[in-house]
Design a protein around this motif. Structure first.
Motif, short mmCIF file in Angstrom:
data_model
loop_
_atom_site.label_atom_id
_atom_site.label_comp_id
_atom_site.label_asym_id
_atom_site.label_seq_id
_atom_site.Cartn_x
_atom_site.Cartn_y
_atom_site.Cartn_z
N ILE A 132 0.69 -1.44 0.26
CA ILE A 132 0.03 -0.27 0.34
C ILE A 132 0.45 1.58 -0.19
CG2 ILE A 132 -1.64 1.50 1.29
CD1 ILE A 132 -2.62 -1.62 2.41
N GLY A 133 1.83 1.24 0.76
CA GLY A 133 2.98 2.23 0.40
C GLY A 133 3.20 2.66 -0.43
N ILE A 134 4.12 1.54 -0.95
CA ILE A 134 4.53 2.22 -2.40
C ILE A 134 3.81 2.14 -3.00
CG2 ILE A 134 6.04 0.60 -4.11
CD1 ILE A 134 7.60 -1.22 -1.83
N ALA A 135 2.51 1.62 -3.02
CA ALA A 135 1.65 2.18 -4.46
C ALA A 135 1.25 3.58 -4.03
CB ALA A 135 0.22 1.11 -4.49
N ALA A 136 1.51 3.62 -3.08
CA ALA A 136 1.11 4.99 -2.79
C ALA A 136 1.54 6.57 -2.89
CB ALA A 136 0.81 5.65 -0.85
N MET A 137 2.94 6.27 -3.61
CA MET A 137 4.14 6.62 -3.24
C MET A 137 4.29 7.06 -5.06
SD MET A 137 7.26 6.40 -1.08
CE MET A 137 8.43 4.66 -1.61
N LEU A 138 4.71 5.53 -5.62
CA LEU A 138 4.02 5.59 -7.26
C LEU A 138 3.26 6.28 -7.86
CD1 LEU A 138 5.39 1.39 -7.43
CD2 LEU A 138 6.70 3.79 -8.03
N ALA A 139 1.90 6.10 -7.31
CA ALA A 139 0.61 6.69 -7.78
C ALA A 139 1.06 8.56 -7.76
CB ALA A 139 -0.05 6.70 -7.35
N LEU A 140 1.54 8.73 -7.14
CA LEU A 140 1.55 10.47 -6.44
C LEU A 140 3.08 10.65 -7.21
CD1 LEU A 140 1.95 13.92 -4.65
CD2 LEU A 140 3.67 11.81 -2.89
N SER A 141 4.40 10.18 -7.19
CA SER A 141 5.41 10.18 -8.60
C SER A 141 4.49 10.51 -9.71
CB SER A 141 6.22 9.06 -7.85
OG SER A 141 6.91 8.91 -6.92
#
Length: 491
Positions: free
Chosen positions: A183-192
C-alpha cells in the motif's frame, strides 16, 4: 554453473539414505520468497525513507538527488553481494553472526553478531520514535490537537502492537509487512506518476519542467555527491534482516538470497523513481531546491500540492503505518538474532527457545520489545522529542550497522580465497569496494559532527567493544559457537 545446495545444513554428510526426521521447531507454514522479502522491505520502510532521507541530500547536491540515490544503490548492491554469496551456503538464524562465524571463526562471528544486535536494537528504538513523529504528522494533517503525553502513548502502543503480532507465526508478521509495504509503495508511485505527468504537461506548481539532468551529477562536486550518498544509503538499512529468519523457511539457500537481492533492487528502483519525481515536483531551480531541502515531510507536501489535502492526509496515515511495519521488521530480526546468540550460550537459556508449533522464539521477541520500549522511553523521559529519539538512535544504529556489514564483506573475501570455494578470485573486488564504501559511510557519520552527535561514535564503539571483550573473557562461549558452526556445509 554453480550448484546451490538447498538442504538444511544440520549435517555435513554428503548424502542421505533415509528421510530426515521432521524439525519440531519448524513453523507449520514456512516463509516463501516474497514473504521473506517483505521482512526486509518492511524494515527498510520505503515511505518513511522517502519522506525524510531526500531532504538532507538535496541540501548537499541540489537537483542531483536522483543521481545520488543511484550512487547509493550501487553501494547497497556491493554490500549485498557478501550476504548473497554467503546465504547461498549458510542457512542459520543470526545473519552476520552465522555468516562471519562460519567464514572467519567463532570470535569474529560473535563480534559481528553483537554489532548487528546493536544495530537492530538501536534502529528499533529509533523507529519507535518515528512512529510518534509520523503519528503527530498525521494528527496535524487531520487537525487534531494532541496533549503533551501523546508521544509516550504512541510509543507504548506501537511496542505493544509489535509484540502482539511478532509472537504469532512469522508468516503473519511477513504478510502484515507485505500488505502495508504494498500500500505504501503503491501510494508513493501513484503520487510520483501524477507529479511526472503534470510536470511533463506543463500543468504543475513547478515551472522547471521534466529535467532529466537530475539523473546526472550536474554541478555537484564528487565529495558532495559521495557525502550525500551516505544519507541516501540509510534508506537501505535493514535489507539483510530477512537472513535472521533463515530457519523459518523451507529452502533458505534459495529463498533468502533471492529475498536479499529483491529487497535491494525493489528499493533501488522505487527510491530513484520517487526521488526523481520529488526533485522535479519541487522544481530544479534554486527556489525549488531550497523548498525540497527545507521540507519537513516531502511526500505530504507534494501530495497536497499536486493532488490535494485529502491525499496528504492519506500519505500521512500510510507513513505512520509504514513506520509501524518497520518496527515489526526490525524487532522480528532482532529477536531472531538474540535467539541465535542465546542458543549458543549467550544470555538466559529461555531466550534460546522457540515455540514448538510456530517456530517463533517467543521469549526473545518479548525481551526485544521490552528493551526497545525501555530505550525509547528513556530518551523521552530525559526530555528528548520524538524526532530526537528517531535521529539519535538512528545514528548510533548506523555506526553499529557499518561494523556488522563490514564483517560480512570480510567473511566473503576470506571464503573466496579458500580452495574450492566456487567463487572466482576476481569477485573479491566487489566486497573490497563494499568495505571502502562502508569505511566512508562511517567516516561521514563521525567527522565534523556537533553535539550530541559527537557522543554517538563512542556509544556505538563501546557496544562493539563490549562484544569483543565478551569473546575474550568467555572462551568457552567461543568454543561452543565454533563447535556448532563447524557443522556448516560451505560447498
Amino acid at each position: 554453473m554453480e550448484t546451490v545446495p538447498s538442504s538444511r545444513s544440520g549435517s555435513a554428510s554428503p548424502a542421505r539414505t533415509s528421510t530426515p526426521a521432521p524439525d519440531l521447531h519448524r513453523p507449520r507454514r514456512p516463509l516463501r520468497t516474497w514473504e521473506a522479502t517483505a521482512i526486509s522491505i518492511g524494515f527498510m520502510g520505503p515511505v518513511m525513507a522517502m519522506s525524510l532521507n531526500g531532504i538532507g541530500v538535496a541540501g548537499l547536491v541540489g537537483k542531483a538527488v536522483p543521481f545520488t540515490f543511484l550512487i547509493s544503490f550501487t553501494g547497497a548492491m556491493l554490500v549485498a553481494y557478501g550476504f548473497w554469496r554467503l546465504t547461498r551456503r549458510i542457512d542459520q538464524a543470526g545473519s552476520v553472526y552465522a555468516l562471519a562465524g562460519t567464514t572467519l571463526g567463532a570470535r569474529a562471528g560473535f563480534f559481528g553478531g553483537f554489532a548487528l544486535l546493536g544495530t537492530y536494537l538501536f534502529l528499533a528504538a529509533c523507529i519507535v520514535g518515528a512512529c510518534a513523529v509520523f503519528f503527530e504528522a498525521m494528527a496535524a494533517q487531520l487537525g487534531w490537537d494532541l496533549p503533551a503525553w501523546t508521544s509516550w502513548a504512541v510509543m507504548a502502543a506501537s511496542c505493544a502492537g509489535a509484540l502482539a503480532l511478532n509472537v504469532r507465526e512469522s508468516r503473519v508478521t511477513a504478510r502484515t509487512l507485505l500488505a502495508i509495504g504494498f500500500i505504501g509503495i503503491a501510494a508513493m508511485l501513484a503520487l510520483s506518476a501524477v507529479i511526472i505527468v503534470r510536470v511533463a504537461s506543463g500543468d504543475a506548481p513547478a515551472a522547471t519542467g521534466l529535467d532529466l539532468s537530475t539523473l546526472l551529477p550536474g554541478e555537484a562536486s564528487p565529495s558532495a555527491l559521495m557525502t550525500a550518498s551516505v544519507f541516501a544509503f540509510l534508506s537501505w538499512a535493514g535489507f539483510e534482516s530477512c537472513t535472521s529468519l533463515s530457519e523459518e523457511t523451507d529452502e533458505p539457500r534459495r529463498v533468502i538470497p533471492r529475498a536479499l537481492i529483491l529487497s535491494v533492487v525493489i528499493g533501488g528502483i522505487v527510491y530513484v523513481l520517487v526521488m526523481f519525481a520529488q526533485t522535479v515536483g519541487f522544481g530544479t531551480d534554486p527556489a525549488g531546491v531550497e523548498a525540497f531541502a527545507g521540507a519537513s515531510s516531502t511526500l505530504t507536501t507534494l501530495a497536497a500540492a499536486y493532488i490535494g489535502p485529502w491525499y496528504a492526509v492519506a500519505v500521512a496515515v500510510i507513513a505512520f503505518c509504514v513506520a509501524f511495519a518497520s518496527l515489526l521488521g526490525s524487532t522480528a530480526a532482532a529477536s531472531r538474532l538474540l535467539y541465535a546468540l542465546a542458543r549458543d550460550g549467550f544470555g538466559h537459556p529461555r531466550l534460546g527457545e522457540r515455540h514448538p508449533h510456530t517456530g517463533v522464539p517467543v521469549p526473545s521477541v518479548v525481551a526485544t520489545l521490552a528493551v526497545t520500549a525501555a530505550m525509547a522511553g528513556a530518551l523521552a523521559a530525559a526530555g528528548a522529542a520524538s524526532v530526537d529519539v528517531y535521529y539519535w538512535y538512528a545514528t548510533i544504529g548506523t555506526l553499529c550497522m557499518v561494523v556488522a556489514y563490514g564483517m560480512a564483506s570480510v567473511g566473503v573475501i576470506r571464503h573466496a580465497l579458500r580452495p574450492g570455494s566456487g567463487i572466482a578470485r576476481w569477485e573479491i573486488i566487489l566486497p573490497i569496494l563494499a568495505l571502502a564504501y562502508l569505511a566512508f559511510v562511517y567516516a561521514v557519520q563521525v567527522i565534523g559532527q556537533e553535539a550530541p552527535y559527537t557522543m554517538f561514535p563512542w556509544i556505538a564503539g563501546a557496544w562493539c567493544l563490549l562484544g569483543l571483550v565478551i569473546t575474550l573473557v568467555r572462551p568457552e562461549l567461543a568454543a561452543r559457537i565454533g563447535a556448532r558452526l563447524a557443522t556448516e556445509d560451505l560447498e
